[in-house]
Write an enzyme that holds these catalytic residues in place. Structure first.
Site, PDB file in Angstrom:
ATOM      1  N   TRP A  17      23.989  16.060  39.622  1.00 22.93           N
ATOM      2  CA  TRP A  17      22.812  16.741  39.058  1.00 22.93           C
ATOM      3  C   TRP A  17      22.074  17.472  40.190  1.00 22.93           C
ATOM      4  CZ3 TRP A  17      21.912  17.612  34.170  1.00 22.93           C
ATOM      5  CH2 TRP A  17      20.650  18.099  33.794  1.00 22.93           C
ATOM      6  N   HIS A  47      22.993   8.147  39.332  1.00 24.65           N
ATOM      7  CA  HIS A  47      23.429   8.945  38.174  1.00 24.65           C
ATOM      8  C   HIS A  47      24.671   9.777  38.531  1.00 24.65           C
ATOM      9  CE1 HIS A  47      19.796   7.881  35.882  1.00 24.65           C
ATOM     10  NE2 HIS A  47      19.254   7.827  37.089  1.00 24.65           N
ATOM     11  N   HIS A  51      28.028   7.191  34.157  1.00 26.47           N
ATOM     12  CA  HIS A  51      26.948   6.244  34.474  1.00 26.47           C
ATOM     13  C   HIS A  51      26.084   5.974  33.254  1.00 26.47           C
ATOM     14  CE1 HIS A  51      24.781  10.072  34.693  1.00 26.47           C
ATOM     15  NE2 HIS A  51      23.692   9.363  34.459  1.00 26.47           N
ATOM     16  N   ASP A  53      22.046   5.285  31.832  1.00 24.17           N
ATOM     17  CA  ASP A  53      20.612   5.433  32.110  1.00 24.17           C
ATOM     18  C   ASP A  53      19.908   4.190  31.562  1.00 24.17           C
ATOM     19  OD1 ASP A  53      21.059   7.986  33.051  1.00 24.17           O
ATOM     20  OD2 ASP A  53      20.010   9.000  31.402  1.00 24.17           O
ATOM     21  N   HIS A  57      14.431   5.036  33.806  1.00 26.01           N
ATOM     22  CA  HIS A  57      14.726   6.402  34.271  1.00 26.01           C
ATOM     23  C   HIS A  57      13.615   7.377  33.849  1.00 26.01           C
ATOM     24  CE1 HIS A  57      16.998   9.769  35.653  1.00 26.01           C
ATOM     25  NE2 HIS A  57      17.601  10.065  34.538  1.00 26.01           N
ATOM     26  N   HIS A 163      15.459  12.127  26.262  1.00 26.92           N
ATOM     27  CA  HIS A 163      15.539  10.832  26.960  1.00 26.92           C
ATOM     28  C   HIS A 163      14.421   9.889  26.513  1.00 26.92           C
ATOM     29  CE1 HIS A 163      18.359  12.712  29.878  1.00 26.92           C
ATOM     30  NE2 HIS A 163      18.723  11.474  30.127  1.00 26.92           N
ATOM     31  N   GLU A 175      26.440   8.578  30.188  1.00 26.60           N
ATOM     32  CA  GLU A 175      26.616  10.003  30.499  1.00 26.60           C
ATOM     33  C   GLU A 175      27.816  10.213  31.427  1.00 26.60           C
ATOM     34  OE1 GLU A 175      21.919  11.328  30.300  1.00 26.60           O
ATOM     35  OE2 GLU A 175      22.662  10.457  32.158  1.00 26.60           O
TER      36      GLU A 175
HETATM   37 ZN   LIG Z   1      21.581   9.690  33.981  1.00 25.76          ZN
END
Ligand SMILES: [Zn+2]
Length: 211
Positions: A17, A47, A51, A53, A57, A163, A175
């Site tokens: 990311w 992440h 992975h 969350d 997060h 989220h 994810e």
């Molecule tokens: Zn994530």
């Protein structure tokens, strides 16, 4: 039984990311230079790649990753394969491409899965994500775990609403899946995130088993 590895490879070159730490995986002790064994050092964001969350997060008082339920992370799962033309997964998409009632673990296969095989080292901002009303629909239908095949469950630059809705309802978000090798239908999901105490997420090995 057939086993499908739906985790992506972790490499130094892989995309992460934007602004997240890059992966550093390197050998720091080497047999060929006189060390007793090969030993590698790993540095990575939580992440990274495939992975989960945890609520923490996006929610300051949310649960951290070691508290996620193993009975939700493992069990019968349904893979929903959406056509390549779908850009955003909203409530209307779930009306058109339905998933079975009482689905607790839903993995959504989109055109994102191609990215892992075509350009795993480049971040793609055009990935398919779930909108806020799509997330509300999942909560309403009693889904407990939602998986998607790129690095965020939400469309790019729209992270927070999706989220917040999902993590607020304590859905587990999985994810960074590669679903390119699996077809729509039922499987058994095995997902075991690393036990990183107090963390907002954790890399996981995820597999699907078909009987
Ligand atoms: Zn994530």
């Amino acid at each position: 039984m057939q086993y499908f590895d739906i985790s992506v490879p972790i490499t130094n070159e892989m995309t992460v990311w934007p602004k997240d730490p890059k992966v550093i995986l390197k050998r720091v002790q080497k047999i060929e230079t006189g060390d007793n064994a090969n030993v590698s050092h790993l540095q990575a964001g939580v992440h990274t790649g495939t992975h989960v969350d945890a609520p923490y997060h996006f929610l300051q008082n949310g649960k951290t990753v070691e508290a996620l339920r193993l009975d939700v992370l493992n069990g019968r799962a349904y893979v929903l394969h959406l056509p390549e033309s779908v850009d955003v997964v909203d409530a209307k998409i779930f009306a058109k491409f339905n998933f079975p009632p009482h689905t607790q673990r839903l993995l959504i296969k989109t055109r994102n899965s191609n990215i892992w095989n075509n350009k795993p080292n480049e971040f793609d901002t055009t990935f398919v994500g779930i909108s806020a009303d799509g997330a509300e629909e999942l909560v309403k239908r009693g889904v407990k775990l939602i998986g998607i095949d790129y690095l965020s469950v939400a469309p790019y630059k729209q992270s927070r609403p999706t989220h917040e809705i999902l993590l607020g309802a304590e859905l587990i978000i999985l994810e960074g899946l590669d679903l390119s090798k699996v077809t729509q239908g039922y499987y058994t999901l095995h997902c075991l995130p690393l036990k990183l105490m107090g963390a907002d997420g954790a890399p996981a090995r995820a597999i699907l088993v078909k009987r």
